[in-house]
Design a protein around this motif. Structure first.
Motif, PDB file in Angstrom:
ATOM      1  N   THR A  99       0.788  -1.730  -0.264  1.00 12.27           N
ATOM      2  CA  THR A  99       0.172  -0.010   0.000  1.00 12.27           C
ATOM      3  C   THR A  99       1.048   1.620   0.416  1.00 12.27           C
ATOM      4  O   THR A  99       0.521   2.307  -0.768  1.00 12.27           O
ATOM      5  N   VAL A 100       2.097   0.990   1.114  1.00 11.16           N
ATOM      6  CA  VAL A 100       2.448   2.317   1.213  1.00 11.16           C
ATOM      7  C   VAL A 100       4.162   2.174   1.159  1.00 11.16           C
ATOM      8  O   VAL A 100       4.704   1.189   1.923  1.00 11.16           O
ATOM      9  N   PRO A 101       5.200   2.883   0.316  1.00  8.26           N
ATOM     10  CA  PRO A 101       6.414   2.209   0.714  1.00  8.26           C
ATOM     11  C   PRO A 101       6.895   2.188   2.631  1.00  8.26           C
ATOM     12  O   PRO A 101       6.637   2.912   2.689  1.00  8.26           O
ATOM     13  N   VAL A 102       7.551   1.238   2.625  1.00  6.90           N
ATOM     14  CA  VAL A 102       7.861   1.278   4.160  1.00  6.90           C
ATOM     15  C   VAL A 102       9.861   1.129   4.510  1.00  6.90           C
ATOM     16  O   VAL A 102      10.498   1.011   3.546  1.00  6.90           O
ATOM     17  N   VAL A 103      10.237   2.611   4.875  1.00  7.08           N
ATOM     18  CA  VAL A 103      11.383   2.233   4.856  1.00  7.08           C
ATOM     19  C   VAL A 103      11.851   2.011   6.405  1.00  7.08           C
ATOM     20  O   VAL A 103      11.221   1.706   7.380  1.00  7.08           O
ATOM     21  N   VAL A 121      12.060  13.360   8.821  1.00  8.85           N
ATOM     22  CA  VAL A 121      11.701  13.315   7.265  1.00  8.85           C
ATOM     23  C   VAL A 121      10.381  12.759   7.083  1.00  8.85           C
ATOM     24  O   VAL A 121       9.435  12.700   6.205  1.00  8.85           O
ATOM     25  N   VAL A 122      10.076  11.089   8.007  1.00  2.93           N
ATOM     26  CA  VAL A 122       9.243  10.679   6.980  1.00  2.93           C
ATOM     27  C   VAL A 122       8.012  11.152   7.466  1.00  2.93           C
ATOM     28  O   VAL A 122       6.978  11.022   6.918  1.00  2.93           O
ATOM     29  N   LEU A 175       5.057   7.679   3.452  1.00  4.77           N
ATOM     30  CA  LEU A 175       5.782   6.765   3.393  1.00  4.77           C
ATOM     31  C   LEU A 175       5.869   6.338   5.576  1.00  4.77           C
ATOM     32  O   LEU A 175       5.265   7.322   5.534  1.00  4.77           O
ATOM     33  N   VAL A 176       6.393   5.351   5.529  1.00  5.57           N
ATOM     34  CA  VAL A 176       6.357   4.912   6.689  1.00  5.57           C
ATOM     35  C   VAL A 176       7.729   4.262   7.244  1.00  5.57           C
ATOM     36  O   VAL A 176       8.113   3.972   6.760  1.00  5.57           O
ATOM     37  N   LEU A 177       8.045   4.282   8.307  1.00  7.74           N
ATOM     38  CA  LEU A 177       9.460   3.942   8.898  1.00  7.74           C
ATOM     39  C   LEU A 177       9.453   2.902  10.274  1.00  7.74           C
ATOM     40  O   LEU A 177       8.803   2.840  10.801  1.00  7.74           O
ATOM     41  N   ALA A 178       9.899   1.610   9.400  1.00  6.05           N
ATOM     42  CA  ALA A 178       9.735   0.543  10.349  1.00  6.05           C
ATOM     43  C   ALA A 178      11.606   0.496  10.890  1.00  6.05           C
ATOM     44  O   ALA A 178      12.390   0.049  10.603  1.00  6.05           O
ATOM     45  N   LYS A 179      11.250   0.596  12.417  1.00  8.90           N
ATOM     46  CA  LYS A 179      12.842   0.853  13.233  1.00  8.90           C
ATOM     47  C   LYS A 179      13.004  -1.090  13.622  1.00  8.90           C
ATOM     48  O   LYS A 179      12.181  -1.406  13.651  1.00  8.90           O
ATOM     49  N   VAL A 180      14.062  -1.541  13.159  1.00  5.59           N
ATOM     50  CA  VAL A 180      14.403  -2.941  13.461  1.00  5.59           C
ATOM     51  C   VAL A 180      15.867  -2.856  14.351  1.00  5.59           C
ATOM     52  O   VAL A 180      16.479  -2.817  14.046  1.00  5.59           O
ATOM     53  N   ASP A 181      15.706  -3.579  15.421  1.00  6.32           N
ATOM     54  CA  ASP A 181      16.929  -3.456  16.585  1.00  6.32           C
ATOM     55  C   ASP A 181      18.056  -4.649  16.283  1.00  6.32           C
ATOM     56  O   ASP A 181      17.215  -5.821  16.161  1.00  6.32           O
ATOM     57  N   VAL A 182      19.015  -4.356  15.597  1.00 10.15           N
ATOM     58  CA  VAL A 182      18.856  -5.736  14.585  1.00 10.15           C
ATOM     59  C   VAL A 182      19.654  -6.900  16.014  1.00 10.15           C
ATOM     60  O   VAL A 182      19.937  -7.918  16.164  1.00 10.15           O
ATOM     61  N   ASP A 183      20.101  -6.086  17.410  1.00 16.36           N
ATOM     62  CA  ASP A 183      19.803  -7.444  18.206  1.00 16.36           C
ATOM     63  C   ASP A 183      18.890  -8.394  18.887  1.00 16.36           C
ATOM     64  O   ASP A 183      19.290  -8.934  19.102  1.00 16.36           O
ATOM     65  N   ALA A 184      17.652  -7.375  18.925  1.00 12.66           N
ATOM     66  CA  ALA A 184      16.900  -8.467  19.485  1.00 12.66           C
ATOM     67  C   ALA A 184      16.469  -9.411  18.189  1.00 12.66           C
ATOM     68  O   ALA A 184      15.063  -9.796  18.398  1.00 12.66           O
ATOM     69  N   ASN A 185      16.641  -8.862  17.050  1.00 17.31           N
ATOM     70  CA  ASN A 185      15.776 -10.071  15.956  1.00 17.31           C
ATOM     71  C   ASN A 185      17.283 -10.379  14.659  1.00 17.31           C
ATOM     72  O   ASN A 185      17.127  -9.288  13.351  1.00 17.31           O
ATOM     73  N   GLU A 221      20.728  15.567   6.119  1.00 18.83           N
ATOM     74  CA  GLU A 221      18.787  15.551   5.352  1.00 18.83           C
ATOM     75  C   GLU A 221      18.938  15.385   4.745  1.00 18.83           C
ATOM     76  O   GLU A 221      17.962  15.263   3.560  1.00 18.83           O
ATOM     77  N   PRO A 222      19.495  16.722   4.224  1.00 17.82           N
ATOM     78  CA  PRO A 222      18.876  16.587   2.650  1.00 17.82           C
ATOM     79  C   PRO A 222      19.671  15.761   1.495  1.00 17.82           C
ATOM     80  O   PRO A 222      18.440  15.410   0.751  1.00 17.82           O
ATOM     81  N   GLN A 223      19.886  14.616   2.157  1.00 19.72           N
ATOM     82  CA  GLN A 223      20.413  13.239   1.357  1.00 19.72           C
ATOM     83  C   GLN A 223      19.411  12.016   1.035  1.00 19.72           C
ATOM     84  O   GLN A 223      18.695  11.211   0.613  1.00 19.72           O
ATOM     85  N   VAL A 224      19.047  12.507   2.655  1.00 24.18           N
ATOM     86  CA  VAL A 224      17.978  11.433   3.428  1.00 24.18           C
ATOM     87  C   VAL A 224      16.468  11.512   2.213  1.00 24.18           C
ATOM     88  O   VAL A 224      15.259  10.953   1.794  1.00 24.18           O
ATOM     89  N   ARG A 225      15.948  12.991   2.207  1.00 18.10           N
ATOM     90  CA  ARG A 225      15.124  14.356   1.092  1.00 18.10           C
ATOM     91  C   ARG A 225      15.149  13.478   0.076  1.00 18.10           C
ATOM     92  O   ARG A 225      14.134  13.087  -1.151  1.00 18.10           O
ATOM     93  N   GLU A 226      16.202  13.621  -0.709  1.00 22.63           N
ATOM     94  CA  GLU A 226      17.522  12.975  -1.740  1.00 22.63           C
ATOM     95  C   GLU A 226      15.831  11.056  -2.286  1.00 22.63           C
ATOM     96  O   GLU A 226      15.634  11.352  -3.281  1.00 22.63           O
TER      97      GLU A 226
END
Length: 314
Positions: A60-64, A85-86, A93-103, A136-141
């Protein structure tokens, strides 16, 4: 650092097959956190168990996807930028945060060899974005290019913006404002202006030498500055060719730590410290202490490294 540009077309840069199979199984954990309008929140944590719902949402929507860890200094610099920015994209856009130690399954599925690592999901397919902290400017781009790519694949939906609760009792307390110099440093980091950020933290320390947050922030900014334009392959080659070259070893240690390889960074510097003459050890000790501050004194890897450093000193 990889070129922060989305792929021209969807491509399998990561292997999500094992996690995708979970989509056919009942979820073992609650679904993606909901906002006040019963839609998905714009920023949320995701786990190995809830990942299938994220894959479905990406139709439905891009997931970062932000792969991070608590001990990772650059992750802490990048995370607030991604969230800001999200949120400004108001549900596109939505932002999914993954803690790599826990997952660990997600970390393996995304082949997260270093963090922070940022990828996107579009229609269930991975799109590599960038590694490392970027301004931040590169993230927006990059996000603009991601939305264009998503549109080409028919992923043009939005999620509802969470609304503020009408009841004052339900409202979350506002976060305390940063001290002015800390805010100035944070704003400079977001803009990619590391010298200005360093100057603000240095002034904060001049006014209060016990400002632990300013000291840690200064260490992170200095690290980001040193690795910003460094080439990991060239740095490793130079360090391998000249084991006694202190500057070469310091750079590789910086790159290792910025990439999440904390033990490798500490081990390299401690091994170097052990073989150097006493009168040449100061730069290595200073870099170790700075990197300890970046990772945090509570981290067990810092505790182990401090213990070894003490044994080498005395």
């Amino acid at each position: 650092m990889t070129d922060p540009t989305p792929a021209a077309a969807l491509r399998g840069g990561v292997d999500l097959s094992s996690l995708r199979q979970r989509a056919n199984q009942p979820p073992a954990a609650p679904t993606i956190p909901a906002g006040a309008d019963s839609g998905p929140a714009l920023v949320f944590d995701v786990t190995d168990d809830t990942f299938p719902q994220v894959l479905e949402l990406s139709r439905t929507v891009p997931v970062v996807v932000d792969l991070w860890a608590e001990w990772c200094g650059p992750c802490k610099q990048l995370g607030p930028i991604l969230e800001k920015v999200v949120t400004e994209y108001a549900g596109r856009l939505v932002l999914a945060k993954v803690d790599v130690d826990a997952n660990p399954q997600l970390a393996q599925g995304f082949r997260a060899q270093s963090i922070p690592m940022v990828v996107a999901l579009v229609a269930g397919q991975p799109v590599p974005l960038f590694n490392g902290a970027v301004p931040e400017p590169q993230v927006r781009e990059v996000f603009e290019q991601l939305l264009q790519l998503a549109g080409q694949h028919g992923v043009t939906g939005t999620v509802p913006m969470p609304s503020a609760s009408a009841s004052g009792d339900d409202a979350e307390p506002a976060e305390p404002a940063m001290p002015p110099l800390h805010q100035e440093a944070f704003d400079a980091i977001e803009a990619g202006e590391y010298p200005r950020a360093a100057a603000a933290y240095e002034q904060a320390l001049a006014e209060n030498p016990r400002d632990a947050d300013a000291l840690a922030g200064l260490g992170q900014v200095r690290l980001l500055t040193r690795v910003a334009d460094a080439d990991l392959q060239a740095a490793r080659a130079a360090a391998a060719a000249s084991p006694a070259d202190i500057d070469a070893q310091l750079l590789v240690a910086d790159l290792d730590l910025a990439g999440g390889h904390v033990d490798d960074a500490f081990g390299r510097l401690l091994d170097l410290f052990a073989v150097l003459p006493t009168d040449e050890r100061a730069p290595v000790r200073e870099r170790l202490l700075e990197l300890f501050g970046v990772v945090g004194d509570a981290d067990p890897r810092v505790t182990r490294a401090r213990g070894r450093l003490s044994s080498l000193l005395f």
